[in-house]
Enzyme design. Sequence first.
Site, mmCIF file in Angstrom:
data_model
loop_
_atom_site.group_PDB
_atom_site.id
_atom_site.type_symbol
_atom_site.label_atom_id
_atom_site.label_comp_id
_atom_site.label_asym_id
_atom_site.label_seq_id
_atom_site.Cartn_x
_atom_site.Cartn_y
_atom_site.Cartn_z
ATOM 1 C CB CYS A 33 -1.102 0.063 1.180
ATOM 2 S SG CYS A 33 -2.008 -1.402 1.447
ATOM 3 C CG ASN A 134 2.953 0.565 3.596
ATOM 4 O OD1 ASN A 134 3.784 1.139 3.287
ATOM 5 N ND2 ASN A 134 2.854 -0.555 2.850
ATOM 6 N N GLY A 135 1.708 -2.015 5.326
ATOM 7 C CA GLY A 135 2.448 -3.141 6.338
ATOM 8 C C GLY A 135 1.557 -4.438 6.341
ATOM 9 C CB CYS A 271 11.668 -2.874 4.341
ATOM 10 S SG CYS A 271 11.403 -3.932 2.586
ATOM 11 C CE1 TYR A 277 10.457 -3.905 -9.231
ATOM 12 C CE2 TYR A 277 8.780 -4.154 -7.379
ATOM 13 C CZ TYR A 277 9.330 -4.177 -8.727
ATOM 14 O OH TYR A 277 8.213 -4.584 -9.594
ATOM 15 C CB SER A 318 13.276 -2.246 -11.169
ATOM 16 O OG SER A 318 13.242 -3.446 -11.683
ATOM 17 C CG ASP A 394 16.027 -7.433 -13.177
ATOM 18 O OD1 ASP A 394 15.634 -6.231 -12.873
ATOM 19 O OD2 ASP A 394 15.475 -8.206 -13.458
ATOM 20 C CG ASP A 395 14.900 -5.139 -9.058
ATOM 21 O OD1 ASP A 395 14.208 -6.053 -8.434
ATOM 22 O OD2 ASP A 395 14.267 -4.912 -10.264
ATOM 23 C CB CYS A 482 13.363 -5.838 7.764
ATOM 24 S SG CYS A 482 12.519 -7.271 7.452
ATOM 25 C CB CYS A 485 13.059 -11.493 1.639
ATOM 26 S SG CYS A 485 13.811 -9.926 1.200
#
Length: 517
Positions: A33, A134-135, A271, A277, A318, A394-395, A482, A485
């Site tokens: 969001c 958002n989150g 993040c 990105y 990106s 690329d990202d 964070c 990932c």
Amino acid sequence: MSDGRDAQTPTPGRDAGRQQPTAADLSGPTEKCGVVGVALADRAAARPLYYSLYALQHRGQESAGIVTHDGFQQHSHVETGLVGDVFDEGDLDSLAGTTGIGHVRYPTSGGLGSCCAQPFSVSFKSGSLGLAHNGNLVNADEIRDELEGLGHAFTSTGDTEVIAHDLARNLLEEDLVRAVKHTMQRIHGSYSLTIMHDETVLAVRDPQGNRPLCIGELEDGYVVASESAAIDTLDGELVRDVRPGELVVLEADGSGFDSYQLVERENTAHCFFEHVYFARPDSVIDDNLVYEVRRNLGRKLWAESGVESDVVMPVPDSGRAFASGYAEAANETTPDGDPRESEESVEFAEGLMKNRYVGRTFIMPTQDERERAVRLKLNPIKSTIEGRSVTIIDDSIVRGTTSRQLVQLVRDAGAEEVHVRIGAPPIVAPCYMGIDMATREELIASDKTTEEIRDDIGADSLSYLSIDAIGEVLGESRADLCLGCVTGEYPYDIEGEPTDRTVERPTIAGDTLPADD
């Protein structure tokens, strides 16, 4: 971003078996969001909110909404669709009042459809409440179960309604600041919020600052938004970021704002993927211009894993800033770090042209059609590629499907060598904090080495940026980012997942506000 993924956040601890949404296989990670709030002196808030949502459209394309307050009553217009389709002149004229909040959404938690579109509105005996989020919360189900036991009726499956109901309950017994603090003590996860309590606009950022949120000053008021690009759109000036754990309360007449540091943590959990990105390149997040971050990440990528080639070209859009920094560094030094001779040069060129009128690949019902969509979206420029060694920048790589197709596309255009460089570390685990990541089974790096991925996508060489390089460029330690990932360890207590720090998850059942608070 090179690869698609599913349109729903994994269930914590059970990501391998979660239900697949209808809109499968997007063209890249999708951010949940964008939020905005304004308080103006004497003009309607609706159009500034509308322009701000346009500036934040990249953060969500599933729904858009605005809630305003005219001092007497709340007005709301929320629908599914893009900003330009959701609002017309009549809609904006009906949104009376000089204060308001807005939201653009991409569906992760809560599913698809109008029931989860935001801002979410609640009317109760202490007034009206609107909330944009958002989150992603990781303990929303626990709070929902408790509130349902207290008689609260929910109309959606999203975590935003959980926050709204919890805050409304607290506002029945507490002042605004204490009510927000009490809710912050109960919710666990990632959140940047814009809230309307009657005509008062508030902004709240979670105690670890996972999602971005900033404050801007306008000629006749103040604005809070997910990204500073929205402030620029309103000809405003960026004041600063909302601090992790801070509540910002805008004066209803646009004359200023009050700040309350409600929660403090030793470390943040910003993040890093916002910089890699999601955020617009022209936004400033946590004191860093995103475009320069990406260029510097590209320079680091050359320093760590540069490879000689005739041309460096980005995957649009990106990869562009990464490729620019990478090519610039390549023209300064050799891969060994020696100064490059003046007669030598590495070309930076656009070798892939993007068709901007093709939507995301989830509209393609079969895998064959999704693969065909790459050719619809990207067309190689043969004069840039033919007979040359090429480095594609690329990202990130998610599933690997699109990377494989891009490498083949460039080979078919006549490249002699195809090298791939990625401006982020390998993505090995899903995100639970509001970014729509694939499951571990779908993440190509979760069970393959870099060499195995290189073989899979058909490149002559493949290298990723290191995790340490991310922290160096952002000027932050790994303890303040964070990185879940790319490490598989998270800054929040997520069922079935390891943490990268000491985390205290709130106890929900029967909890009360501390007596000395």
